[in-house]
Design a protein around this motif. Sequence first.
Motif, PDB file in Angstrom:
ATOM      1  N   GLU A   1       9.664   7.224   0.524  1.00  0.00           N
ATOM      2  CA  GLU A   1      10.478   6.406  -0.359  1.00  0.00           C
ATOM      3  C   GLU A   1       9.604   5.434  -1.141  1.00  0.00           C
ATOM      4  O   GLU A   1       8.544   5.015  -0.668  1.00  0.00           O
ATOM      5  CB  GLU A   1      11.498   5.612   0.463  1.00  0.00           C
ATOM      6  CG  GLU A   1      12.403   6.473   1.327  1.00  0.00           C
ATOM      7  CD  GLU A   1      13.334   5.624   2.179  1.00  0.00           C
ATOM      8  OE1 GLU A   1      14.048   4.776   1.611  1.00  0.00           O
ATOM      9  OE2 GLU A   1      13.324   5.809   3.411  1.00  0.00           O
ATOM     10  N   PRO A   2      10.034   5.062  -2.356  1.00  0.00           N
ATOM     11  CA  PRO A   2       9.268   4.061  -3.120  1.00  0.00           C
ATOM     12  C   PRO A   2       9.388   2.684  -2.484  1.00  0.00           C
ATOM     13  O   PRO A   2      10.399   2.361  -1.836  1.00  0.00           O
ATOM     14  CB  PRO A   2       9.916   4.103  -4.501  1.00  0.00           C
ATOM     15  CG  PRO A   2      11.297   4.616  -4.267  1.00  0.00           C
ATOM     16  CD  PRO A   2      11.203   5.561  -3.106  1.00  0.00           C
ATOM     17  N   LEU A   3       8.356   1.872  -2.669  1.00  0.00           N
ATOM     18  CA  LEU A   3       8.342   0.519  -2.132  1.00  0.00           C
ATOM     19  C   LEU A   3       8.959  -0.457  -3.113  1.00  0.00           C
ATOM     20  O   LEU A   3       8.809  -0.321  -4.328  1.00  0.00           O
ATOM     21  CB  LEU A   3       6.904   0.102  -1.814  1.00  0.00           C
ATOM     22  CG  LEU A   3       6.183   0.934  -0.747  1.00  0.00           C
ATOM     23  CD1 LEU A   3       4.711   0.567  -0.700  1.00  0.00           C
ATOM     24  CD2 LEU A   3       6.834   0.738   0.612  1.00  0.00           C
ATOM     25  N   VAL A   4       9.632  -1.453  -2.567  1.00  0.00           N
ATOM     26  CA  VAL A   4      10.233  -2.521  -3.382  1.00  0.00           C
ATOM     27  C   VAL A   4       9.729  -3.852  -2.837  1.00  0.00           C
ATOM     28  O   VAL A   4       9.819  -4.115  -1.639  1.00  0.00           O
ATOM     29  CB  VAL A   4      11.778  -2.484  -3.322  1.00  0.00           C
ATOM     30  CG1 VAL A   4      12.363  -3.633  -4.144  1.00  0.00           C
ATOM     31  CG2 VAL A   4      12.296  -1.138  -3.810  1.00  0.00           C
TER      32      VAL A   4
ATOM     33  N   SER B   1       5.847   4.918   0.171  1.00  0.00           N
ATOM     34  CA  SER B   1       4.669   5.436  -0.515  1.00  0.00           C
ATOM     35  C   SER B   1       4.152   4.492  -1.587  1.00  0.00           C
ATOM     36  O   SER B   1       4.921   3.888  -2.336  1.00  0.00           O
ATOM     37  CB  SER B   1       5.001   6.789  -1.155  1.00  0.00           C
ATOM     38  OG  SER B   1       3.893   7.271  -1.880  1.00  0.00           O
ATOM     39  N   LEU B   2       2.815   4.395  -1.672  1.00  0.00           N
ATOM     40  CA  LEU B   2       2.150   3.659  -2.749  1.00  0.00           C
ATOM     41  C   LEU B   2       1.950   4.531  -3.983  1.00  0.00           C
ATOM     42  O   LEU B   2       1.520   4.046  -5.024  1.00  0.00           O
ATOM     43  CB  LEU B   2       0.789   3.158  -2.268  1.00  0.00           C
ATOM     44  CG  LEU B   2       0.790   2.071  -1.192  1.00  0.00           C
ATOM     45  CD1 LEU B   2      -0.607   1.929  -0.591  1.00  0.00           C
ATOM     46  CD2 LEU B   2       1.254   0.740  -1.763  1.00  0.00           C
ATOM     47  N   SER B   3       2.241   5.818  -3.871  1.00  0.00           N
ATOM     48  CA  SER B   3       1.985   6.746  -4.965  1.00  0.00           C
ATOM     49  C   SER B   3       2.997   6.565  -6.097  1.00  0.00           C
ATOM     50  O   SER B   3       4.209   6.508  -5.857  1.00  0.00           O
ATOM     51  CB  SER B   3       2.049   8.192  -4.467  1.00  0.00           C
ATOM     52  OG  SER B   3       1.976   9.100  -5.549  1.00  0.00           O
ATOM     53  N   PRO B   4       2.520   6.496  -7.357  1.00  0.00           N
ATOM     54  CA  PRO B   4       3.459   6.424  -8.483  1.00  0.00           C
ATOM     55  C   PRO B   4       4.291   7.688  -8.630  1.00  0.00           C
ATOM     56  O   PRO B   4       5.330   7.676  -9.314  1.00  0.00           O
ATOM     57  CB  PRO B   4       2.531   6.232  -9.694  1.00  0.00           C
ATOM     58  CG  PRO B   4       1.187   6.693  -9.249  1.00  0.00           C
ATOM     59  CD  PRO B   4       1.116   6.434  -7.787  1.00  0.00           C
TER      60      PRO B   4
ATOM     61  N   ILE C   1       4.765  -3.650   9.166  1.00  0.00           N
ATOM     62  CA  ILE C   1       4.242  -2.620   8.258  1.00  0.00           C
ATOM     63  C   ILE C   1       3.016  -2.010   8.924  1.00  0.00           C
ATOM     64  O   ILE C   1       2.066  -2.716   9.270  1.00  0.00           O
ATOM     65  CB  ILE C   1       3.877  -3.224   6.897  1.00  0.00           C
ATOM     66  CG1 ILE C   1       5.133  -3.787   6.225  1.00  0.00           C
ATOM     67  CG2 ILE C   1       3.204  -2.180   6.002  1.00  0.00           C
ATOM     68  CD1 ILE C   1       4.839  -4.688   5.052  1.00  0.00           C
ATOM     69  N   LEU C   2       3.052  -0.696   9.128  1.00  0.00           N
ATOM     70  CA  LEU C   2       1.930   0.019   9.729  1.00  0.00           C
ATOM     71  C   LEU C   2       1.214   0.820   8.648  1.00  0.00           C
ATOM     72  O   LEU C   2       1.817   1.673   7.990  1.00  0.00           O
ATOM     73  CB  LEU C   2       2.417   0.955  10.838  1.00  0.00           C
ATOM     74  CG  LEU C   2       1.336   1.803  11.511  1.00  0.00           C
ATOM     75  CD1 LEU C   2       0.311   0.929  12.223  1.00  0.00           C
ATOM     76  CD2 LEU C   2       1.971   2.791  12.495  1.00  0.00           C
ATOM     77  N   LEU C   3      -0.067   0.536   8.458  1.00  0.00           N
ATOM     78  CA  LEU C   3      -0.858   1.244   7.456  1.00  0.00           C
ATOM     79  C   LEU C   3      -1.504   2.483   8.067  1.00  0.00           C
ATOM     80  O   LEU C   3      -2.121   2.406   9.126  1.00  0.00           O
ATOM     81  CB  LEU C   3      -1.963   0.341   6.904  1.00  0.00           C
ATOM     82  CG  LEU C   3      -1.570  -0.783   5.943  1.00  0.00           C
ATOM     83  CD1 LEU C   3      -2.822  -1.525   5.479  1.00  0.00           C
ATOM     84  CD2 LEU C   3      -0.814  -0.230   4.740  1.00  0.00           C
ATOM     85  N   ASN C   4      -1.342   3.614   7.388  1.00  0.00           N
ATOM     86  CA  ASN C   4      -2.152   4.793   7.664  1.00  0.00           C
ATOM     87  C   ASN C   4      -2.911   5.150   6.383  1.00  0.00           C
ATOM     88  O   ASN C   4      -3.083   6.297   6.026  1.00  0.00           O
ATOM     89  CB  ASN C   4      -1.295   5.971   8.137  1.00  0.00           C
ATOM     90  CG  ASN C   4      -2.109   7.058   8.806  1.00  0.00           C
ATOM     91  OD1 ASN C   4      -2.201   8.181   8.332  1.00  0.00           O
ATOM     92  ND2 ASN C   4      -2.717   6.726   9.936  1.00  0.00           N
ATOM     93  N   ASN C   5      -3.345   4.103   5.707  1.00  0.00           N
ATOM     94  CA  ASN C   5      -4.040   4.185   4.422  1.00  0.00           C
ATOM     95  C   ASN C   5      -5.279   3.309   4.537  1.00  0.00           C
ATOM     96  O   ASN C   5      -5.171   2.114   4.826  1.00  0.00           O
ATOM     97  CB  ASN C   5      -3.115   3.682   3.313  1.00  0.00           C
ATOM     98  CG  ASN C   5      -3.702   3.800   1.926  1.00  0.00           C
ATOM     99  OD1 ASN C   5      -4.839   3.425   1.689  1.00  0.00           O
ATOM    100  ND2 ASN C   5      -2.912   4.308   0.986  1.00  0.00           N
TER     101      ASN C   5
ATOM    102  N   GLU D   1      -1.519   7.365   3.110  1.00  0.00           N
ATOM    103  CA  GLU D   1      -2.323   7.638   1.925  1.00  0.00           C
ATOM    104  C   GLU D   1      -1.428   8.258   0.843  1.00  0.00           C
ATOM    105  O   GLU D   1      -0.375   8.799   1.140  1.00  0.00           O
ATOM    106  CB  GLU D   1      -3.456   8.618   2.264  1.00  0.00           C
ATOM    107  CG  GLU D   1      -4.406   8.143   3.341  1.00  0.00           C
ATOM    108  CD  GLU D   1      -5.473   7.211   2.823  1.00  0.00           C
ATOM    109  OE1 GLU D   1      -5.507   6.964   1.599  1.00  0.00           O
ATOM    110  OE2 GLU D   1      -6.275   6.715   3.634  1.00  0.00           O
ATOM    111  N   SER D   2      -1.895   8.174  -0.383  1.00  0.00           N
ATOM    112  CA  SER D   2      -1.109   8.733  -1.495  1.00  0.00           C
ATOM    113  C   SER D   2      -1.439  10.202  -1.725  1.00  0.00           C
ATOM    114  O   SER D   2      -1.550  10.654  -2.866  1.00  0.00           O
ATOM    115  CB  SER D   2      -1.363   7.915  -2.767  1.00  0.00           C
ATOM    116  OG  SER D   2      -0.976   6.567  -2.584  1.00  0.00           O
TER     117      SER D   2
END
Length: 426
Positions: free
Chosen positions: A152-155, A130-133, A171-175, A100-101
Motif C-alpha cells: 500500500e502507498p504511504l501517507v 511501499s516507498l516505491s512511486p 515501523i519495521l524497515l526491511n529496506n 525495498e522498492s
Amino acid sequence: MPHLTTAMVGPLHELEQQMLSHQARIEHWFRCQWRATPPPFYASVDLRNAGFKLAPVDTNLFPAGFNNLGAEFHPLCVAAIQNYIARTNPGLERLLLIPESHTRNLFYLENVFQLKRLLELAGLDVRVGSLSPEVSAPTAFELPSGNRLVQEPLVREGRRLRTDGFEPELILLNNDLSGGRPEILENLEQPIAPPLLAGWSTRRKSMHFAHYRAAAKELAALLEIDAWAIDPEFRKCDRIDFMKKSGLDCLVKNVDETLDIIREKYREHGVTRDPFVVVKADAGTYGMGIMMVKSGEELRDLNRKQRTKMATVKEGASVSDVIIQEGVFTFETIEGAVAEPVVYMIDSQVVGGFYRVHTQRTDEENLNAPGMHFEPLAFAQSCVLPNPQGQPDDCPNRFYAYGVIARLALVAAARELAEMHKAQPF
C-alpha cells in the motif's frame, strides 16, 4: 551436513571444543552484553569457515532471506519476535513493514511475504507500506510460490505515518536505505526498527568490524584462544575514485600491509595457501562493489570494466570509501559446490539459517552473486543446543559455533548503533 574439505580442521575442532567447555560462561557473557546494549530487531551474518579460522565477513541489519529459512525454523522466529515485543513494547498491536522498492524482484517479495507472515503469527496486525512511486494504490503481487502480497502507498500526516485506514504503532524497515534516508521517514513520532541510522546512508562496515574486533578480543580472552581465529584483519581507505584512478596509493599500501599481517599468521598456524584480501565498498550490500586481490599492484592494473564495477553499488550509489578485509576461505562444500553459512537472528536469539551455495565459484570468491542458491541448515535447534557428549564437529556443535560467532557480530552491531545514536540521536 556440508563437508569440510580441508586438512586444517584441528584449529576448528579446538575452537568448537573450547566453546563446548565454556558454554555456560559464553551464554552468561552474552546476557551481560544484551543488558548493556540491547540488540537490533533482526540481523543476518555471513560466515566463512576455513578450518583454521571461523569469522564473519558481513553483517546485514535488514536481512532479506526469510523465504530461505526452512519451515522448522518458523517457531523459533515467532518466539523471538514475541520476546522482542515483550521487552520493548508489550502492548504493541499494529506494525507497518516497509520493504525495498523491488516491485519486480519476486524472490525478494517472497522474503517480504514470509516476514509478514511470521510477524502475524507472533500476534501482530501487519500491513506492507511501499516507498516505491509505482505503488500509488493498494497493489497485489502474485508470487512464484502462489502466495499473494499486497503493498500500500504511504501517507504522512504531521509526524505520523500510515496507510489508508491503518495507523501503526511500530515501523519495521526491511529496506537498507542504500539510496539515502527518505524524507517521509524523518522525525516521526512512531518508533522505527532498526533505526534510520542503521541504513547504509550512515553505517560503515569498517566501523562495524572495529566494534567486532573489540568484542572478539573479549570472547577470545574468555575462551583462551587467539582472537585472530575468529576476527578478520581489515583496513580502510577513503577518497577513492576508481574511474579517475585517484587514491590508489592508499589502497595499494593497505592491501600489502594487510597481506603481510595475514602471511605472518599463516606461518604461525602452518597454513600453506596464499592469502588474499577483499576490497569492497565500505557501505552497501547485495554482493556489489567487491574484488578479491593477492597484491596491491593488482589494483593499479584494473581495466575499465573492473573499475566501473567497483565505482558504484546498489541504486547507483558511488563508492569513495572502501574496506580492505582479510579474505577467509570457505572450505565447506555441498555436493562439490562451495558453500558458506548465513545465520539469522531476531532480537538476541539465533532463529535459523541456510547455506549460500555457488557451483561456479571457488573457495576464495564472493558467493553472493548471480547463480547462487540456498540450502537450509540441517536442524532447527542446532544453532542453540549443542551436544556436549558429541564430537566437536558434530552438526549441533558445528552449528552452535556458527551461532556464537554470529551473535558476536550482533553484539558488535548493537555497540555500533549505540555509538552512532550518541553521535546523532535521531
